[in-house]
Design an enzyme around this catalytic site. Structure first.
Site, PDB file in Angstrom:
ATOM      1  N   GLY A  33     -11.486  18.203 -26.255  1.00 31.69           N
ATOM      2  CA  GLY A  33     -10.256  18.336 -27.032  1.00 31.69           C
ATOM      3  C   GLY A  33      -9.057  18.419 -26.111  1.00 31.69           C
ATOM      4  N   ASN A  34      -7.904  18.767 -26.648  1.00 28.46           N
ATOM      5  CA  ASN A  34      -6.697  18.935 -25.833  1.00 28.46           C
ATOM      6  C   ASN A  34      -5.860  20.074 -26.401  1.00 28.46           C
ATOM      7  OD1 ASN A  34      -4.638  17.763 -27.761  1.00 28.46           O
ATOM      8  ND2 ASN A  34      -6.011  16.014 -27.561  1.00 28.46           N
ATOM      9  N   ARG A  35      -4.778  20.414 -25.723  1.00 30.66           N
ATOM     10  CA  ARG A  35      -4.006  21.614 -26.052  1.00 30.66           C
ATOM     11  C   ARG A  35      -2.940  21.410 -27.123  1.00 30.66           C
ATOM     12  NH1 ARG A  35      -5.478  25.204 -22.082  1.00 30.66           N
ATOM     13  NH2 ARG A  35      -6.009  24.263 -20.069  1.00 30.66           N
ATOM     14  N   SER A  36      -2.957  20.277 -27.782  1.00 29.15           N
ATOM     15  CA  SER A  36      -1.946  20.045 -28.816  1.00 29.15           C
ATOM     16  C   SER A  36      -2.095  21.069 -29.946  1.00 29.15           C
ATOM     17  CB  SER A  36      -2.116  18.637 -29.385  1.00 29.15           C
ATOM     18  OG  SER A  36      -1.362  18.506 -30.564  1.00 29.15           O
ATOM     19  N   ALA A 100      -1.955  13.985 -30.743  1.00 32.57           N
ATOM     20  CA  ALA A 100      -2.450  13.789 -29.381  1.00 32.57           C
ATOM     21  C   ALA A 100      -3.878  13.266 -29.495  1.00 32.57           C
ATOM     22  CB  ALA A 100      -2.410  15.102 -28.607  1.00 32.57           C
TER      23      ALA A 100
END
Ligand code: CTP
Ligand code: CA
Length: 223
Positions: A33-36, A100
């Site tokens: 995943g990512n930090r969005s 994102a």
């Protein structure tokens, strides 16, 4: 007496917005995943709905709740987001891609939880479809707005994305600045247009920025 101004300047417009990060499954319990946070996309959806637009929000997993009146479809992986976005694309007047999207996903998702056996573990990743690139290729009446997250050469990279993805506008933000942008309540950005214009948006809340971005979209629509 207080004068309450009800803005209805987006009445009759159908807006498709994507928000949040995608999650790409590694096995039944793990993902990439990512930090969005999804805040910018949700702020745009709320502001557009408050201004009278018909809003469809395609959202990756977030901790946010959409304002009432917004039609939300929840997705996880980029491939699900792609399908949801394409299903609404033809009917949309304006498309804002604030999500994102993971650029890569595990080449295969393990059926069972991966056990820790070796000292190292290698995951092979494959490219995800570029949703916005596809939208640019299919574009008809739609006004297409992208976001660009950069840590260096912001303007150059954003200009390249604007051209390559056939966008009308791109909002570029420097994600290396601490406290703003990704996963923050405030944002600083540059707005780039096809004709080469660049406008600076100073540090402000994402709610405020959402309304400024909508003002700029409306100004372009009216040209
Ligand atoms: N985007 C998309 N599908 C992808 C990747 C990105 O629709 N698979 C969209 C994003 O929602 C955003 C824009 O493309 O509006 C730019 O995303 P960004 O990550 O900044 O650029 P990329 O084209 O993915 O290039 P890179 O990450 O290599 O800088
Ligand atoms: Ca990317």
């Amino acid at each position: 007496h207080q004068l309450i101004v009800v803005q209805n300047d987006f009445r009759g417009k159908k807006i498709l917005i994507t928000a949040g990060g995608t999650k790409e499954a590694i096995d039944p319990v793990r993902y990439i995943g990512n930090r969005s946070s999804g805040k910018m996309g949700y702020a745009l959806a709320s502001a557009a709905a408050a201004r009278g637009a018909t809003v469809t929000l395609i959202s990756g997993p977030t901790n946010l709740k959409a304002a009432c009146g917004i039609k939300v479809e929840y997705v996880e992986a980029a491939s699900d987001m792609r399908a949801a976005v394409l299903a609404h694309y033809n009917e949309s007047d304006i498309v804002i891609k604030a999500a994102a999207v993971a650029d890569y996903r595990p080449q295969s998702t393990a059926e069972h939880k991966i056990k820790k056996t070796g000292d190292t573990l290698q995951l092979v990743l494959e490219r995800n479809p570029d949703i916005l690139l596809e939208l640019g290729q299919l574009k008809k009446q739609q006004m297409l707005i992208g976001f660009a997250a950069e840590t260096q050469q912001l303007v150059l990279h954003a200009q390249e994305k604007l051209a390559k993805k056939n966008l009308d506008m791109i909002i570029a933000n420097d994600v290396s600045v601490p406290g703003v942008g990704f996963n923050a309540d405030h944002n600083i950005a540059k707005v780039l247009y096809r004709d080469g214009r660049i406008e600076e948006l100073s540090k402000m809340s994402k709610e405020h920025m959402a309304n400024i971005i909508l003002d700029k979209i409306l100004a372009e629509c009216r040209k």
